[in-house]
Design a protein around this motif. Structure first.
Motif, PDB file in Angstrom:
ATOM      1  N   UNK A 176      10.242  -9.340  10.415  1.00 39.92           N
ATOM      2  CA  UNK A 176      10.634 -10.699  10.786  1.00 39.92           C
ATOM      3  C   UNK A 176      12.065 -10.732  11.323  1.00 39.92           C
ATOM      4  N   UNK A 177      12.968 -10.081  10.629  1.00 44.07           N
ATOM      5  CA  UNK A 177      14.378 -10.097  11.045  1.00 44.07           C
ATOM      6  C   UNK A 177      14.559  -9.436  12.410  1.00 44.07           C
ATOM      7  N   UNK A 178      13.887  -8.322  12.634  1.00 38.48           N
ATOM      8  CA  UNK A 178      14.019  -7.640  13.920  1.00 38.48           C
ATOM      9  C   UNK A 178      13.435  -8.484  15.042  1.00 38.48           C
ATOM     10  N   UNK A 179      12.262  -9.069  14.792  1.00 37.55           N
ATOM     11  CA  UNK A 179      11.610  -9.873  15.829  1.00 37.55           C
ATOM     12  C   UNK A 179      12.393 -11.138  16.165  1.00 37.55           C
ATOM     13  N   UNK A 180      13.164 -11.663  15.192  1.00 37.37           N
ATOM     14  CA  UNK A 180      13.877 -12.919  15.396  1.00 37.37           C
ATOM     15  C   UNK A 180      15.383 -12.729  15.581  1.00 37.37           C
ATOM     16  N   UNK A 181      15.782 -11.495  15.829  1.00 42.93           N
ATOM     17  CA  UNK A 181      17.176 -11.225  16.143  1.00 42.93           C
ATOM     18  C   UNK A 181      18.143 -11.403  14.993  1.00 42.93           C
ATOM     19  N   UNK A 182      17.645 -11.342  13.757  1.00 43.59           N
ATOM     20  CA  UNK A 182      18.535 -11.464  12.599  1.00 43.59           C
ATOM     21  C   UNK A 182      19.158 -10.105  12.296  1.00 43.59           C
ATOM     22  N   UNK A 183      20.437 -10.092  11.884  1.00 44.85           N
ATOM     23  CA  UNK A 183      21.120  -8.812  11.638  1.00 44.85           C
ATOM     24  C   UNK A 183      20.492  -8.028  10.497  1.00 44.85           C
ATOM     25  N   UNK A 184      20.389  -6.721  10.677  1.00 50.37           N
ATOM     26  CA  UNK A 184      19.828  -5.835   9.669  1.00 50.37           C
ATOM     27  C   UNK A 184      20.900  -4.945   9.034  1.00 50.37           C
ATOM     28  N   UNK A 185      22.165  -5.178   9.390  1.00 50.13           N
ATOM     29  CA  UNK A 185      23.252  -4.279   9.011  1.00 50.13           C
ATOM     30  C   UNK A 185      23.334  -4.002   7.511  1.00 50.13           C
ATOM     31  N   UNK A 186      23.190  -5.050   6.704  1.00 49.36           N
ATOM     32  CA  UNK A 186      23.370  -4.888   5.259  1.00 49.36           C
ATOM     33  C   UNK A 186      22.062  -5.038   4.490  1.00 49.36           C
ATOM     34  N   UNK A 187      20.952  -4.867   5.174  1.00 48.65           N
ATOM     35  CA  UNK A 187      19.640  -4.984   4.535  1.00 48.65           C
ATOM     36  C   UNK A 187      19.314  -3.723   3.727  1.00 48.65           C
ATOM     37  N   UNK A 188      18.490  -3.926   2.712  1.00 46.38           N
ATOM     38  CA  UNK A 188      17.922  -2.822   1.955  1.00 46.38           C
ATOM     39  C   UNK A 188      16.409  -2.836   2.140  1.00 46.38           C
ATOM     40  N   UNK A 189      15.801  -1.679   2.014  1.00 52.91           N
ATOM     41  CA  UNK A 189      14.343  -1.591   2.082  1.00 52.91           C
ATOM     42  C   UNK A 189      13.799  -1.224   0.708  1.00 52.91           C
ATOM     43  N   UNK A 190      12.702  -1.859   0.328  1.00 52.31           N
ATOM     44  CA  UNK A 190      12.058  -1.588  -0.965  1.00 52.31           C
ATOM     45  C   UNK A 190      10.882  -0.641  -0.753  1.00 52.31           C
ATOM     46  N   UNK A 191      10.861   0.442  -1.512  1.00 50.57           N
ATOM     47  CA  UNK A 191       9.788   1.431  -1.414  1.00 50.57           C
ATOM     48  C   UNK A 191       9.242   1.735  -2.803  1.00 50.57           C
ATOM     49  N   UNK A 192       7.926   1.681  -2.945  1.00 45.64           N
ATOM     50  CA  UNK A 192       7.273   2.082  -4.195  1.00 45.64           C
ATOM     51  C   UNK A 192       6.783   3.509  -4.050  1.00 45.64           C
ATOM     52  N   UNK A 193       7.347   4.403  -4.833  1.00 51.27           N
ATOM     53  CA  UNK A 193       6.954   5.805  -4.731  1.00 51.27           C
ATOM     54  C   UNK A 193       5.934   6.196  -5.796  1.00 51.27           C
ATOM     55  N   UNK A 194       5.703   5.290  -6.769  1.00 46.18           N
ATOM     56  CA  UNK A 194       4.768   5.622  -7.841  1.00 46.18           C
ATOM     57  C   UNK A 194       4.212   4.350  -8.455  1.00 46.18           C
ATOM     58  N   UNK A 195       3.262   4.507  -9.357  1.00 50.40           N
ATOM     59  CA  UNK A 195       2.664   3.399 -10.098  1.00 50.40           C
ATOM     60  C   UNK A 195       2.679   3.746 -11.585  1.00 50.40           C
ATOM     61  N   UNK A 196       2.919   2.745 -12.429  1.00 49.58           N
ATOM     62  CA  UNK A 196       2.810   2.934 -13.868  1.00 49.58           C
ATOM     63  C   UNK A 196       4.040   3.558 -14.500  1.00 49.58           C
ATOM     64  N   UNK A 197       3.908   3.838 -15.787  1.00 45.90           N
ATOM     65  CA  UNK A 197       4.984   4.454 -16.567  1.00 45.90           C
ATOM     66  C   UNK A 197       4.353   5.208 -17.727  1.00 45.90           C
ATOM     67  N   UNK A 198       4.908   6.367 -18.039  1.00 40.31           N
ATOM     68  CA  UNK A 198       4.343   7.160 -19.127  1.00 40.31           C
ATOM     69  C   UNK A 198       4.734   6.629 -20.507  1.00 40.31           C
ATOM     70  N   UNK A 199       5.800   5.827 -20.577  1.00 41.77           N
ATOM     71  CA  UNK A 199       6.259   5.290 -21.856  1.00 41.77           C
ATOM     72  C   UNK A 199       5.433   4.064 -22.251  1.00 41.77           C
TER      73      UNK A 199
END
Length: 555
Positions: A176-199
């Motif tokens: 959305x930000x890229x398509x609407x010309x909003x700055x991405x300079x200080x953005x973070x990306x969220x990535x899920x690398x796993x599911x669940x927890x052993x504890x």
């Protein structure tokens, strides 16, 4: 027009906020539905405050999927939004997904939703496609719904254990930000690398999945698969900061440590200069491995310390020791890795001696490098919450008489928002007074931190417009120095409150006197580092209301 719209509500005002980030579970649902050839749109009210409930209707979507977490403020706001939506449109099918491992029946009975989706992406896609093709969604797996006022549970199918087989997440907010010309300079990306927890911590909602799946356990994507997503985001959007939103990045196994090492190697070999944050437990922190991960960009960890008291760790079934907490913190301090601590200072059985021991541990933790503790407010005002469906809920519901509990103004107000906490209370009046003061103090320090973050962002924006703006540059330097000592002023000031209330024969009445003293220390701290202009107490109006409406002890 769209077939499906995915919504995330704004559960607090985020105007002019900073460091906001998209929800990774929404990204995965969006990616899976899009990959299945279904027309889908995401409306994130949390990130876009221009959105209105009417915008959900105007999408023309037949299906509305709300991402939810419950219970708490986020679910309460989601409920309000769903009720408002139903007032203006009753034709769209409304389902919820996300953190839905517990409390499903209660949500269905109290909210005008049609379905709770407990399954993962394949079952979300199957549910959506079944409806759009005119099929019977009632037979879909991984859902719960009411039929003739009776709960129907369609058990989920076998979990996908090779997460690399799932469709790639689509990063809707970055799009959305890229398509609407909003700055991405200080953005973070969220990535899920796993599911669940052993504890199996007693307070955690994740244990609810044990009742939904026979084989629920930690599952991780391969290092190569995660790296490809990082690289794609980096090349497409220029994002250089990533938050790995796993419940736990590790699996307490040799294989998961090898995965971390391999991912770090891939990042280093690529030449990408990026930063990333992970969620972990103290027993997973290894000096050699974390040093290598830091070389690849690891700069911060969110780590559930919970306590420096053995009896409390045992009460929470944490599965870690005080010694492991100390060791993990020391390693992270030696490596200059920022720490977002998870901490529980108060529960119904907490004693004054336990509070003292925890505060001594916290003073040790911040000694020398207080700037590494990113969110110190959670260290002084954190309360054990027995979420509905968690293994701890019955312990709190068993408190049957008011004479067994003490709960004061601010805490009483907070706990009344959660059904599982309606009988919440502390067994000790002094602890209740300290906890109430801690909650109020943490609210103020959190407001201070939030305001200064906004101010910092505003000064950065000014410098982007005019790099010679000396006033903005100087204030940024002052804010940096202020931030370095925030954990120190927070923990040491609250420690003084505890000492004084613990020795006072009337701690209930005395807590406001101690808070008034604390506000003066905060004002002085602000004046010293930022000047008179930024010395105000942010939460003073609400604080004064509490003082006026003082009810003393409930029960």
């Amino acid at each position: 027009m769209y077939d499906v719209v995915i919504c995330r509500v704004a559960y607090r005002s985020r105007n002019n906020s900073v460091n906001e980030i998209e929800e990774s579970k929404v990204c995965h649902a969006y990616g899976a539905i899009f990959d299945a050839g279904v027309s889908v749109k995401v409306l994130d009210f949390y990130l876009d405050d221009s959105l209105k409930i009417e915008d959900i209707v105007t999408t023309g979507a037949k299906i509305v999927l709300f991402y939810v977490r419950w219970p708490g403020e986020f679910w309460t706001k989601s409920q309000q939004t769903i009720f408002e939506l139903r007032k203006i449109n009753t034709e769209q099918l409304v389902a919820v997904f996300g953190e839905t491992s517990v409390g499903q029946e209660k949500a269905l009975r109290e909210t005008p939703i049609d379905v709770v989706i407990t399954g993962e992406e394949p079952e979300i896609v199957d549910f959506v496609k079944t409806i759009l093709s005119g099929g019977k969604w009632n037979d879909c797996t991984g859902i719960m719904y009411l039929n003739d006022n009776q709960l129907v549970v369609n058990q989920g199918s076998a979990l996908i254990h090779n997460l690399d087989e799932l469709p790639r997440a689509k990063h809707y907010w970055l799009e959305y930000c890229k398509e609407n010309g909003k700055p991405l300079d200080f953005m973070k990306a969220a990535i899920r690398t796993s599911r669940g927890c052993y504890a199996r911590c007693k307070f955690c909602f994740i244990t609810g999945y044990d009742d939904l799946y026979d084989d629920f356990r930690w599952r991780g994507r391969s290092a190569e698969n995660v790296f490809e997503e990082i690289k794609e985001i980096y090349n497409t959007y220029g994002i250089t900061e990533f938050v790995f939103t796993d419940a736990n990045f590790f699996n307490n196994s040799k294989e998961s440590r090898q995965r971390a090492k391999k991912l770090s190697g891939l990042i280093l070999d690529s030449g990408m200069e990026i930063k990333w944050l992970i969620y972990t437990r103290a027993n997973d922190v290894d000096e050699e491995l974390f040093a290598f991960m830091k070389k690849a960009g690891l700069y911060a960890v969110l780590m559930g310390i919970e306590s420096f008291v053995p009896a409390k760790l045992k009460r929470y079934a944490k599965g870690t020791t005080v010694e492991q907490n100390y060791k993990a913190i020391q390693i992270l301090k030696d490596l200059d890795i920022y720490i977002h601590p998870g901490f529980i200072l108060f529960d119904k059985d907490t004693t004054v001696d336990e509070i003292r021991a925890d505060l001594e541990g916290l003073k040790w933790a911040i000694e020398g490098k207080p700037e590494l503790f990113v969110n110190p407010i959670v260290l002084v005002g954190s309360i054990f919450i027995p979420y509905e469906g968690s293994r701890s809920e019955s312990d709190y519901l068993s408190i049957v008489t008011d004479s067994e509990r003490f709960l004061l103004g601010a805490m009483d107000q907070r706990m009344s928002e959660l059904d599982s906490c309606l009988k919440y209370g502390f067994r000790d009046k002094t602890v209740a007074s300290i906890a109430d003061a801690g909650w109020v103090f943490a609210r103020e320090m959190g407001s201070q931190q939030y305001h200064k973050r906004k101010l910092y962002a505003q000064m950065i924006e000014r410098l982007l417009v005019d790099e010679d703006d000396n006033e903005a540059f100087e204030l940024i330097q002052k804010l940096i120095e202020w931030r370095k000592l925030l954990a120190h002023i927070t923990i040491h000031t609250f420690s003084e409150i505890v000492v004084n209330l613990a020795s006072n024969p009337d701690p209930v009445s005395a807590r406001f006197t101690e808070l008034d003293k604390a506000w003066e220390k905060v004002r002085h701290f602000n004046i010293q580092y930022l000047g008179q202009e930024y010395s105000d107490i942010r939460w003073v109006e609400e604080y004064n209301k509490l003082k006026t409406a003082e009810k003393h002890v409930v029960g």
